[in-house]
Design an enzyme around this catalytic site. Structure first.
Site, short mmCIF file in Angstrom:
data_model
loop_
_atom_site.label_atom_id
_atom_site.label_comp_id
_atom_site.label_asym_id
_atom_site.label_seq_id
_atom_site.Cartn_x
_atom_site.Cartn_y
_atom_site.Cartn_z
N ARG A 173 59.65 33.59 21.79
CA ARG A 173 59.16 32.74 22.86
C ARG A 173 60.00 31.46 23.01
O ARG A 173 60.17 30.94 24.12
CB ARG A 173 57.69 32.41 22.67
CG ARG A 173 56.84 33.66 22.59
CD ARG A 173 55.50 33.53 23.23
NE ARG A 173 54.76 34.78 23.10
CZ ARG A 173 54.89 35.84 23.89
NH1 ARG A 173 55.74 35.78 24.89
NH2 ARG A 173 54.20 36.95 23.69
N ASN A 214 47.08 25.79 16.71
CA ASN A 214 47.37 27.21 16.48
C ASN A 214 48.86 27.52 16.66
O ASN A 214 49.38 28.47 16.07
CB ASN A 214 46.56 28.07 17.44
CG ASN A 214 45.06 27.92 17.23
OD1 ASN A 214 44.54 26.82 17.36
ND2 ASN A 214 44.37 28.99 16.91
N ARG A 243 52.97 32.72 7.24
CA ARG A 243 51.87 32.71 8.20
C ARG A 243 50.54 32.98 7.49
O ARG A 243 50.39 34.00 6.81
CB ARG A 243 52.13 33.73 9.32
CG ARG A 243 53.40 33.44 10.09
CD ARG A 243 53.65 34.44 11.20
NE ARG A 243 52.67 34.32 12.27
CZ ARG A 243 52.70 35.06 13.38
NH1 ARG A 243 53.65 35.97 13.54
NH2 ARG A 243 51.78 34.90 14.31
N ASP A 267 50.33 31.41 23.98
CA ASP A 267 51.69 31.93 24.12
C ASP A 267 52.37 31.49 25.41
O ASP A 267 53.58 31.66 25.57
CB ASP A 267 51.68 33.46 24.03
CG ASP A 267 51.43 33.95 22.61
OD1 ASP A 267 51.60 33.15 21.66
OD2 ASP A 267 51.06 35.13 22.43
#
Length: 423
Positions: free
Chosen positions: A375, A320, A125, A297
Site C-alpha cells: 500500500r 491500527n 505483527r 487500508d
C-alpha cells in the site's frame, strides 16, 4: 552491498482516461478460500484475487489436504472432505495477515499440532489477543513473542461455548473466531470485550461470506454473535472487485481530473474501504478531519491525495495502521517528508498532512522506503503523477494484493522507469 529495485513514475500532464478492472477483493477471497476448505464438497470461487496473500492461503490449505485447482486467472475450485488435516510441516504465510489470523483459529479443529509462521514483517505483527481468546475457549495456542510463529495443538474437536475478544487492535481476530465457531460441537458465542472494533465493516463481510456457505449466525447484541454448529456447505461464490485497489484508481482520476471506468458501479462495492470514494470525490476540498478506523487500508491513498488538497487534513484513529504490514503512520510521514520537509507530522496516532496544491509540478529527490508494504508503494505512485523525482523502493511488493498495478497504470498512458538503489 545489496541492490534494491526502484520505480519512478513520470508526471502525467493531462487527464487519465481509460478502463481498468480492479482485481478481486483480497479480504473476501481469503475468507471464501477458508470457508470452502471447511465445507464438504466442491466450491467454485469466481472473480477471485490471485496474489501473494491468496497464494499463501491456498498453499497452506493444500498442505492440510484440500484440493485447490485454478482453471483461470480469477477462479479457484476448492474440493474438501469438510475438515483440515495435520500438515507435514509448518505453514509459511509470508506477511499475509488474513491468512495467519484466520488459520490460527481454523487449525484448532485439526487433530494434531500446527505451526504457523511468516516473514520478518509478520513476526512483528501482534496476534496475542487472538491466542488469549482461543486459550480461554479451551484451545492450546501459544507464541513466545505474542507474534508469529504460533503453535496450535488441535484435538479434532471444538468444544468451546464462548470466545471473548478485544477487537480494538484488529477486526481480523473477530472474523477468525466467527468463522471457526461454525465448526463447534455446540453453539458458540463470540463476544467483544470492549466497545471498539477496528473496521467493523470487515466483520460484516465475514458474516455475509459465512452465511453464503451455510452458517447460521444471529446477533445477540451489538457486540455478541451466536454461531450455530452447522459447519459449512460447498457453494459457488462470486467475489467482488477489491475496493482498496479501487481507491488508487479513484484517486488517480481525481488528481488528474480524468475519468477511469472500473467496470463496476461505486455503489456495488460492499467493502469498508469503498467509503473513501465519497472523500476522494470532494478533492481538492477534502474534510479537515478524516477518521481512519473504519477504512484503514484506504488511508494511505487519502493521505497522499491530501498532500495536494487546498487545505490541511488531519487523519485520526490510526492506531491500527501501526500494526499493518509496516507502521503505516510512520511510513506515510516519512514518505511525505521525503517529497518536501514539513509536509506531514505525527501527533500520537494522528497524521497531519500540510496540504499544498503548489506541489503539483515540482521536482524533488524523494526515495520512498516502502518497507515491502504494497500500500505504501501504490499510494506514493499517485504522488508521482504530479511530482517528478519520486523513486519507490521495492516496487514488486505490490504483488501482495495487486500484481498488475504497474501494468494498470501503464494501460492508462502513465510512463514509468525502473532503477536501482544501493541498500
Amino acid at each position: 552491498m545489496a541492490v534494491q529495485q526502484t520505480m519512478t513514475v513520470t508526471p502525467f500532464s493531462g487527464p487519465l482516461q481509460g478502463q481498468v478492472s480492479p482485481p478481486g477483493s483480497k479480504s473476501i477471497t481469503n475468507r471464501a478460500l477458508l470457508l470452502a476448505a471447511l465445507a464438504k464438497g466442491t466450491s467454485r470461487l469466481d472473480g477471485a484475487l490471485k496474489s501473494d496473500d491468496t497464494r499463501h492461503m491456498s498453499d497452506a490449505l493444500r498442505q492440510m489436504g484440500v484440493t485447490i485447482d485454478e482453471p483461470d486467472d480469477t477462479t479457484f475450485v476448492v474440493t474438501s472432505v469438510g475438515h483440515l488435516s495435520v500438515p507435514a510441516q509448518a505453514l509459511f504465510l509470508g506477511n499475509a495477515g488474513t491468512a495467519v489470523r484466520f488459520l490460527t483459529a481454523a487449525v484448532a479443529t485439526v487433530n494434531g499440532s500446527v505451526t504457523l509462521d511468516g516473514d520478518e514483517y509478520m513476526r512483528k505483527r501482534p496476534i496475542g489477543p487472538l491466542l488469549g481468546a482461543l486459550r480461554a475457549g479451551g484451545v492450546s495456542a501459544e507464541s513466545a513473542t505474542g507474534c508469529p510463529p504460533v503453535q496450535v495443538q488441535g484435538t479434532g474437536r471444538l468444544q468451546a461455548r464462548r470466545f471473548e475478544i478485544d477487537g480494538g487492535l484488529s477486526s481480523q481476530y473477530v472474523s477468525a473466531l466467527l468463522m471457526v465457531a461454525a465448526c463447534g460441537e455446540t453453539p458458540i458465542e463470540v463476544a467483544l470485550t470492549g466497545k471498539d472494533i477496528g473496521a467493523r465493516g470487515y466483520v460484516d463481510l465475514t458474516l455475509a461470506c459465512m452465511r453464503a456457505f451455510g452458517a447460521q449466525v444471529s446477533e445477540v447484541d451489538d457486540g455478541t454473535w451466536r454461531v450455530e454448529p452447522t459447519g459449512y456447505r460447498a457453494c459457488d461464490y462470486f467475489i467482488e472487485p477489491d475496493a482498496s485497489a479501487a481507491t488508487y484508481l479513484w484517486a488517480a482520476q481525481a488528481l488528474t481530473q480524468g475519468r477511469i471506468d472500473l467496470g463496476v458501479a461505486d455503489e456495488d462495492f460492499t467493502q469498508p474501504d469503498a467509503k473513501a470514494r465519497e472523500i476522494i470525490a470532494q478533492f481538492p476540498h477534502m474534510p479537515a478531519v478524516i477518521n481512519g478506523s473504519q477504512m484503514q487500508d484506504a488511508i494511505p491513498t487519502l493521505a497522499v491525495l491530501a498532500a495536494f488538497n487546498e487545505t490541511p487534513v488531519r487523519f485520526v484513529d490510526l492506531a491500527n495502521l501501526r500494526v499493518k504490514e509496516c507502521d503505516r503512520v510512520q511510513a506515510l510521514h516519512d514518505g511525505l517528508n521525503e517529497i518536501r520537509t514539513g509536509l506531514a507530522s505525527v501527533e500520537g496516532d494522528d497524521l497531519l498532512v500540510a496540504a499544498d496544491p503548489a506541489l503539483a509540478g515540482i521536482t524533488c529527490n524523494a526515495l520512498i522506503d516502502t518497507h515491502s508494504d504494497h500500500r505504501i508503494a501504490m499510494c506514493f505512485a499517485l504522488a508521482g503523477l504530479k511530482v517528478a523525482g519520486i523513486r519507490i523502493r521495492d516496487p514488486l511488493c505490490v504483488g501482495k494484493t495487486y500484481p498488475q498495478y504497474w501494468n494498470a497504470l501503464a494501460s492508462l498512458g502513465v510512463q514509468m522507469q525502473g532503477g536501482e538503489v544501493d541498500i
